[in-house]
Scaffold this motif. Structure first.
Motif, PDB file in Angstrom:
ATOM      1  N   TRP A  33      77.122 -15.768 155.273  1.00  0.00           N
ATOM      2  CA  TRP A  33      77.362 -14.329 155.391  1.00  0.00           C
ATOM      3  C   TRP A  33      77.350 -13.713 153.998  1.00  0.00           C
ATOM      4  O   TRP A  33      78.047 -14.174 153.095  1.00  0.00           O
ATOM      5  CB  TRP A  33      78.707 -14.081 156.071  1.00  0.00           C
ATOM      6  CG  TRP A  33      78.933 -12.651 156.491  1.00  0.00           C
ATOM      7  CD1 TRP A  33      78.655 -12.106 157.709  1.00  0.00           C
ATOM      8  CD2 TRP A  33      79.488 -11.606 155.698  1.00  0.00           C
ATOM      9  NE1 TRP A  33      78.996 -10.772 157.731  1.00  0.00           N
ATOM     10  CE2 TRP A  33      79.518 -10.448 156.505  1.00  0.00           C
ATOM     11  CE3 TRP A  33      79.966 -11.523 154.394  1.00  0.00           C
ATOM     12  CZ2 TRP A  33      79.995  -9.218 156.051  1.00  0.00           C
ATOM     13  CZ3 TRP A  33      80.450 -10.306 153.921  1.00  0.00           C
ATOM     14  CH2 TRP A  33      80.459  -9.166 154.748  1.00  0.00           C
ATOM     15  N   TRP A  56      81.224 -17.168 151.891  1.00  0.00           N
ATOM     16  CA  TRP A  56      80.492 -15.915 151.876  1.00  0.00           C
ATOM     17  C   TRP A  56      79.933 -15.735 150.475  1.00  0.00           C
ATOM     18  O   TRP A  56      80.329 -16.443 149.556  1.00  0.00           O
ATOM     19  CB  TRP A  56      81.382 -14.733 152.273  1.00  0.00           C
ATOM     20  CG  TRP A  56      82.430 -14.345 151.257  1.00  0.00           C
ATOM     21  CD1 TRP A  56      83.537 -15.059 150.878  1.00  0.00           C
ATOM     22  CD2 TRP A  56      82.479 -13.131 150.492  1.00  0.00           C
ATOM     23  NE1 TRP A  56      84.267 -14.383 149.945  1.00  0.00           N
ATOM     24  CE2 TRP A  56      83.645 -13.192 149.685  1.00  0.00           C
ATOM     25  CE3 TRP A  56      81.666 -11.995 150.400  1.00  0.00           C
ATOM     26  CZ2 TRP A  56      84.007 -12.157 148.816  1.00  0.00           C
ATOM     27  CZ3 TRP A  56      82.030 -10.973 149.537  1.00  0.00           C
ATOM     28  CH2 TRP A  56      83.190 -11.057 148.763  1.00  0.00           C
ATOM     29  N   SER A 107      81.876  -8.999 160.784  1.00  0.00           N
ATOM     30  CA  SER A 107      82.024 -10.416 160.446  1.00  0.00           C
ATOM     31  C   SER A 107      81.103 -11.294 161.287  1.00  0.00           C
ATOM     32  O   SER A 107      80.824 -12.436 160.916  1.00  0.00           O
ATOM     33  CB  SER A 107      83.483 -10.861 160.631  1.00  0.00           C
ATOM     34  OG  SER A 107      83.828 -10.949 162.009  1.00  0.00           O
ATOM     35  N   THR A 144      86.772  -7.513 156.397  1.00  0.00           N
ATOM     36  CA  THR A 144      85.740  -8.261 157.113  1.00  0.00           C
ATOM     37  C   THR A 144      85.725  -9.733 156.727  1.00  0.00           C
ATOM     38  O   THR A 144      85.693 -10.619 157.599  1.00  0.00           O
ATOM     39  CB  THR A 144      84.352  -7.649 156.843  1.00  0.00           C
ATOM     40  OG1 THR A 144      84.351  -6.272 157.258  1.00  0.00           O
ATOM     41  CG2 THR A 144      83.275  -8.409 157.605  1.00  0.00           C
ATOM     42  N   VAL A 145      85.750 -10.013 155.426  1.00  0.00           N
ATOM     43  CA  VAL A 145      85.632 -11.390 154.949  1.00  0.00           C
ATOM     44  C   VAL A 145      86.764 -12.264 155.468  1.00  0.00           C
ATOM     45  O   VAL A 145      86.553 -13.436 155.815  1.00  0.00           O
ATOM     46  CB  VAL A 145      85.586 -11.414 153.408  1.00  0.00           C
ATOM     47  CG1 VAL A 145      85.763 -12.834 152.875  1.00  0.00           C
ATOM     48  CG2 VAL A 145      84.266 -10.833 152.912  1.00  0.00           C
ATOM     49  N   LEU A 196      85.996 -14.125 158.615  1.00  0.00           N
ATOM     50  CA  LEU A 196      84.944 -15.137 158.669  1.00  0.00           C
ATOM     51  C   LEU A 196      85.550 -16.516 158.923  1.00  0.00           C
ATOM     52  O   LEU A 196      86.677 -16.786 158.501  1.00  0.00           O
ATOM     53  CB  LEU A 196      84.163 -15.146 157.352  1.00  0.00           C
ATOM     54  CG  LEU A 196      83.381 -13.880 157.013  1.00  0.00           C
ATOM     55  CD1 LEU A 196      82.767 -14.000 155.617  1.00  0.00           C
ATOM     56  CD2 LEU A 196      82.304 -13.599 158.053  1.00  0.00           C
TER      57      LEU A 196
END
Length: 258
Positions: free
Chosen positions: A34, A64, A136, A185-186, A189
Motif C-alpha cells: 500500500w 506501507w 486502507s 488510514t495507515v 492496514l
C-alpha cells in the motif's frame, strides 16, 4: 507530461534509515505494498510525524510506503511558477492546471488497481472512519496538497479527483490534513497495530463513541476506577462498556445514533 527531470526526492519511497532519502533504486521488497503518493510544494516535510510511533515502525518494516512529488519541480519559466491570478479577478493565487496536471500524471505512472486521487479541501466530503477504512483497502492513494486559493477546477474535473475535508475550517495548506488522513488510514492496514481488537472497540468503529478507559493506580486524586472494571467478570465489563459507549454517544454525538 513534462520533460523536466524530477529532483532526487521526487517519487521515491521514504524509509526511515540513516540516509532516508537514499532510495533511488526500486526496492523489490516493497512491490505490491500500500503506497501513498503526496504532491506538495513542501515534499521535504514528509514523513514528519508519520515517521514516528506505529506508523513509522510500519514504514520501516515496509508495511506501507510513502512517495513525494515536489510540485515546484513542474513550475513554469525561470522562476518555476506554480500559480497565477484567479480568472475573473479576486484576491490570492490559484495553482495552475498545467503544472498540477503534469505532477499528477507523473504521480499516477505505474499506479495499479483501485488507486484514488484525493485533494484536501474544506469543501470536500468529511473524512470519517468509514472513509479511512475504504482507503486502507485500496492499492494506494495519491494526495494533492493545495495552497493559496486552491487549484484550477479543471484539474479536479479532468482527473476525477475526490475532495476530502477534515471539517468546517480553512487551513493554509493541505499537508497537515494529509497527515491526518494518512494516519487514520495507515493504522488500519494489516499488521500495523499489534492488537486488532483495539480497532474494533475504538470510537466510530461500531457507529458510536468509545467507552471511557482507565488504568493504574486504582485511586488517583480521590477518583477510583469503576468497581465493575476491577471485578474480573468479563460479561459485566462488556455490558458496562457498551452502556457507557451509548451514553457518551447520546450526550455528545446524538447524530450518530440517528
Amino acid at each position: 507530461m513534462t520533460d523536466t527531470p524530477k529532483r532526487s526526492h521526487g517519487r521515491k519511497a521514504v524509509k526511515l534509515t540513516v540516509q532516508p532519502r537514499d532510495l533511488m533504486d526500486p526496492n523489490p521488497e516493497l512491490a505490491g505494498v500500500w503506497t501513498a503518493r503526496i504532491i506538495s510544494l513542501f515534499p521535504e516535510t514528509f514523513p514528519g510525524i508519520l515517521g514516528e510511533s506505529l506508523t513509522g515502525k510500519a514504514l520501516r518494516e515496509g508495511r506501507w510506503q510513502l512517495e513525494t512529488i515536489g510540485l515546484r519541480d513542474y513550475g513554469v519559466g525561470k522562476h518555476k511558477n506554480v500559480d497565477d491570478t484567479p480568472a475573473g479577478g479576486g484576491a490570492g493565487m490559484v495553482l495552475r492546471p498545467d503544472v498540477v496536471g503534469n505532477a499528477i500524471e507523473d504521480a499516477m505512472a505505474g499506479a495499479r488497481g483501485n488507486w484514488p486521487i484525493l485533494y484536501m479541501s474544506p469543501r470536500g466530503k468529511r473524512l470519517d472512519q468509514q472513509m479511512a477504512r475504504n482507503l486502507s483497502r485500496c492499492d494506494g492513494v495519491t494526495i494533492l496538497c493545495g495552497r493559496f486559493e486552491g487549484v484550477d477546477e479543471r484539474v479536479l474535473e479532468h482527473y476525477g479527483i475526490q475532495e476530502v475535508s477534515l471539517g468546517d475550517f480553512v487551513m493554509t495548506g493541505g499537508e497537515i490534513a494529509a497527515y491526518a488522513l494518512l494516519d487514520a488510514t495507515v493504522r488500519l492496514l494489516p499488521g500495523v497495530l499489534g492488537n486488532a481488537e483495539s480497532i474494533e472497540e475504538e470510537s466510530f468503529s461500531n457507529g458510536m463513541l468509545e467507552h471511557p478507559q482507565y488504568t493504574r493506580p486504582a485511586e488517583w486524586k480521590g477518583r477510583e476506577i469503576p468497581p465493575v472494571l476491577m471485578s474480573g467478570h468479563h460479561g459485566k465489563v462488556a455490558e458496562w462498556r457498551k452502556e457507557e459507549s451509548e451514553r457518551i454517544t447520546r450526550e455528545r454525538r446524538p447524530d450518530l445514533l440517528e
